[in-house]
Design an enzyme around this catalytic site. Structure first.
Site, PDB file in Angstrom:
ATOM      1  N   ARG A  81      75.575  67.354  42.495  1.00  0.00           N
ATOM      2  CA  ARG A  81      75.432  67.955  41.167  1.00  0.00           C
ATOM      3  C   ARG A  81      75.605  69.474  41.239  1.00  0.00           C
ATOM      4  NH1 ARG A  81      76.116  67.808  36.098  1.00  0.00           N
ATOM      5  NH2 ARG A  81      74.372  68.194  34.709  1.00  0.00           N
ATOM      6  N   ASP A 136      65.438  66.290  43.311  1.00  0.00           N
ATOM      7  CA  ASP A 136      65.234  65.482  42.119  1.00  0.00           C
ATOM      8  C   ASP A 136      63.779  65.617  41.678  1.00  0.00           C
ATOM      9  OD1 ASP A 136      64.897  63.494  40.213  1.00  0.00           O
ATOM     10  OD2 ASP A 136      66.112  62.023  41.280  1.00  0.00           O
ATOM     11  N   ASN A 162      62.585  75.067  33.212  1.00  0.00           N
ATOM     12  CA  ASN A 162      63.528  74.652  32.181  1.00  0.00           C
ATOM     13  C   ASN A 162      63.832  73.153  32.211  1.00  0.00           C
ATOM     14  OD1 ASN A 162      66.068  75.172  30.324  1.00  0.00           O
ATOM     15  ND2 ASN A 162      66.825  74.084  32.137  1.00  0.00           N
ATOM     16  N   TYR A 201      57.757  62.162  25.082  1.00  0.00           N
ATOM     17  CA  TYR A 201      58.345  63.508  25.139  1.00  0.00           C
ATOM     18  C   TYR A 201      57.403  64.523  24.478  1.00  0.00           C
ATOM     19  CZ  TYR A 201      61.648  67.343  24.499  1.00  0.00           C
ATOM     20  OH  TYR A 201      62.255  68.572  24.515  1.00  0.00           O
ATOM     21  N   LYS A 246      55.461  67.805  26.259  1.00  0.00           N
ATOM     22  CA  LYS A 246      55.626  69.191  25.825  1.00  0.00           C
ATOM     23  C   LYS A 246      54.293  69.808  25.406  1.00  0.00           C
ATOM     24  CE  LYS A 246      59.838  69.439  26.921  1.00  0.00           C
ATOM     25  NZ  LYS A 246      60.210  70.272  28.081  1.00  0.00           N
ATOM     26  N   VAL A 284      68.774  72.177  20.018  1.00  0.00           N
ATOM     27  CA  VAL A 284      70.114  72.746  20.201  1.00  0.00           C
ATOM     28  C   VAL A 284      71.056  71.711  20.831  1.00  0.00           C
ATOM     29  CG1 VAL A 284      69.331  75.122  20.340  1.00  0.00           C
ATOM     30  CG2 VAL A 284      69.378  73.743  22.415  1.00  0.00           C
ATOM     31  N   THR A 286      72.735  70.729  23.342  1.00  0.00           N
ATOM     32  CA  THR A 286      72.980  70.606  24.774  1.00  0.00           C
ATOM     33  C   THR A 286      73.203  69.129  25.098  1.00  0.00           C
ATOM     34  OG1 THR A 286      70.631  70.353  25.219  1.00  0.00           O
ATOM     35  CG2 THR A 286      71.518  72.596  25.269  1.00  0.00           C
TER      36      THR A 286
END
Length: 256
Positions: A37, A55, A81, A152, A156, A182, A184
């Site tokens: 990657r 990972d 991130n 999720y 967060k 956004v 992505t």
């Protein structure tokens, strides 16, 4: 010049932050899930201070990432991130459940504890954290009916609370940042947020000399501090969350 480590920086907001900070002259350490990657970094690789791989859905790999970063020397800032959002059809297995929790909650916690402590810690949150629950039983969704959106949102909320907790416990400058929805790879093509603005706040918080210490632990969107979910500011919830994560990982924050 500040040294900054960014998780999940092959593409999306992580890469945008890395490119912007390198262009401004900062020393940036980037991260990819695997060596294969990491090939996607292309020319960015030659401009980075270092490339680490691992990972973050695997505890052993997360420890290895921390070891690689520590071997490069102390960072001035870390931007947590990396994150995933698994749709129900792709996240309906136990592996999917564990992956969401491991990458979005456990990895930021472990790296915060294991990496030599920087002056600044930035965690990628989401406006969806306000739908998170403060229940700390079955964090990896092993027994609960799987709900990708709730998992999720919960994750967060966790990192928003961790930012506040580490500001309080360690006295470092921390922030949780909502980049907006956004377009992505994770956000998808239907996202309506401003991709150009999506990386700006976290890069700014990691480097700006204009940020006062008394905002540490706050929740931000487009350089404006906002009120988070009440549990994120609840020191009792923060401490219970850290105790739960310490119990799962076997790693406890220094000074705790």
């Amino acid at each position: 010049m500040a040294r900054i480590f960014i998780t999940g920086s092959v593409d999306g907001l992580g890469r945008a932050a890395a490119e912007a900070l390198i262009a401004e002259g900062y020393d940036v350490v980037v991260h990819a899930r695997t060596e294969e990657r990491a090939e996607a970094f292309g020319s960015l690789r030659s401009h980075a201070l270092g490339v680490v791989t691992g990972d973050l859905s695997r505890a052993g790999d997360t420890h290895y990432v921390a070891d690689q970063v520590n071997a490069l020397g102390r960072m001035d800032a870390v931007i947590h991130n990396a994150g995933v959002y698994l749709e129900p059809e792709r996240g309906s297995t136990a592996d999917g459940h564990a992956r969401t929790f491991a990458i979005n909650t456990l990895a930021p916690y472990l790296l915060s504890v294991l990496i030599q402590r920087p002056e600044r810690l930035v965690y990628l949150s989401s406006g969806l954290h306000r739908s998170g629950t403060d229940v700390l039983d079955d964090l990896d969704w092993d027994t609960r009916r799987w709900d990708a959106g709730q998992a999720y949102a919960d994750s967060k909320l966790h990192v928003t609370a961790l930012a506040a907790a580490f500001a309080r416990r360690w006295g470092v400058l921390t922030a949780s940042v909502d980049p907006g929805w956004v377009p992505t790879r994770m956000g998808g093509p239907s996202a309506t947020g401003d991709l150009e603005q999506g990386h700006v706040t976290q890069a700014w918080f990691a480097t700006s000399s204009e940020i006062p210490r008394d905002v540490s632990g706050g929740y931000w969107h487009h350089k404006r501090q906002q009120r988070p979910h009440p549990s994120a500011l609840d020191t009792g919830f923060q401490d219970r969350l850290i105790e739960a994560l310490a119990g799962i990982t076997g790693e406890r924050p220094a000074g705790s």
